[in-house]
Write an enzyme that holds these catalytic residues in place. Structure first.
Site, PDB file in Angstrom:
ATOM      1  N   HIS A   1      -2.851  -0.202  -2.706  1.00  0.00           N
ATOM      2  CA  HIS A   1      -4.029   0.437  -2.127  1.00  0.00           C
ATOM      3  C   HIS A   1      -5.264   0.211  -3.001  1.00  0.00           C
ATOM      4  CE1 HIS A   1      -5.735   3.325   0.706  1.00  0.00           C
ATOM      5  NE2 HIS A   1      -6.361   3.904  -0.318  1.00  0.00           N
TER       6      HIS A   1
ATOM      7  N   ASP B   1       0.835  -1.201   0.000  1.00  0.00           N
ATOM      8  CA  ASP B   1       0.000   0.000   0.000  1.00  0.00           C
ATOM      9  C   ASP B   1       0.868   1.249   0.000  1.00  0.00           C
ATOM     10  OD1 ASP B   1      -1.839   2.121   0.742  1.00  0.00           O
ATOM     11  OD2 ASP B   1      -3.195   0.549   1.450  1.00  0.00           O
TER      12      ASP B   1
END
Length: 231
Positions: free
Chosen positions: A200, A169
């Site tokens: 993400h 992420d």
């Protein structure tokens, strides 16, 4: 059928999108948006939950700043618009709004009284904050940015929590992920899953980093968790 309801919150009235299941009585899931508002993707998530037999309600988190935000995740202008709203968003007031939504939804005629909160990105952070500050029946958080900044509040977590983190992420660093896992390790009702190689918003249906296999795995875990906690 009307797909909008109003929430009479402690600080004002705001709108919410609702998707209803076929069942006359059902538990509910409050679905919390990303920076893009209650957009097509959030409405789709609500529809999917309704098909699984839940009342799904997505409140307008940005109502104080700009009501009815509905942004396109593939538009750079919309991304920048959402980012500005995100940066100015009052998270403390927002957590109160979420709790007010939960209370309102629990009182709906067709609701069994059981209500979970589920969110993505900004919404996932608000899931965490609502759970530790106010309590909920169950909580699901997908890649909640800035969660690590509020880990001092973790002792307030008593609700069952399921958290999904993408190992790559770009908005939640590896040290932040480690801190989150460490803080939740001693909470017997908290489960954290990491998804190797994922970035993400890997579960956002039309997102740049969408991964069907990882999304199916995460969503399957979520659906099992909701069934255990709400039924």
């Amino acid at each position: 059928m009307n797909n909008r309801i109003s929430i009479n919150g402690r600080n004002g009235v705001f709108g919410a999108y609702i998707a209803r299941p076929e069942a006359a009585s059902a538990p509910a899931v409050v679905v919390l948006q990303e920076v893009f508002g209650v957009n097509a993707d959030i409405r789709k998530h609500c529809g999917e939950l309704a098909k699984l037999g839940y009342i799904a309600v997505a409140p307008d988190l940005f109502w104080r700043q700009e009501p009815n935000v509905d942004l396109n995740v593939t538009s750079e202008a919309d991304w920048q618009h959402g980012l500005r709203l995100y940066q100015a968003y009052d998270r403390d007031a927002g957590a109160a709004d979420v709790k007010d939504t939960v209370c309102a939804v629990a009182k709906l005629r067709e609701c069994t009284g059981k209500v979970a909160v589920l969110g993505y990105c900004l919404g996932a952070l608000m899931v965490y904050l609502t759970a530790v500050r106010y309590g909920v029946d169950a909580a699901v958080a997908y890649h909640g940015g800035d969660t690590e900044k509020y880990l001092s509040e973790v002792d307030g977590l008593h609700a069952p929590l399921l958290m999904h983190l993408a190992e790559e992420d770009e908005f939640i660093s590896k040290p932040a992920q480690t801190a989150i896992k460490r803080a939740l390790a001693n909470k017997p009702n908290a489960t954290v899953y990491s998804y190797a190689g994922q970035r993400h918003a890997f579960s956002r249906n039309n997102g740049a980093h969408y991964n069907a296999a990882a999304a199916a795995l995460a969503n399957g875990r979520t659906h099992e968790f909701l069934g255990q906690q709400l039924r």
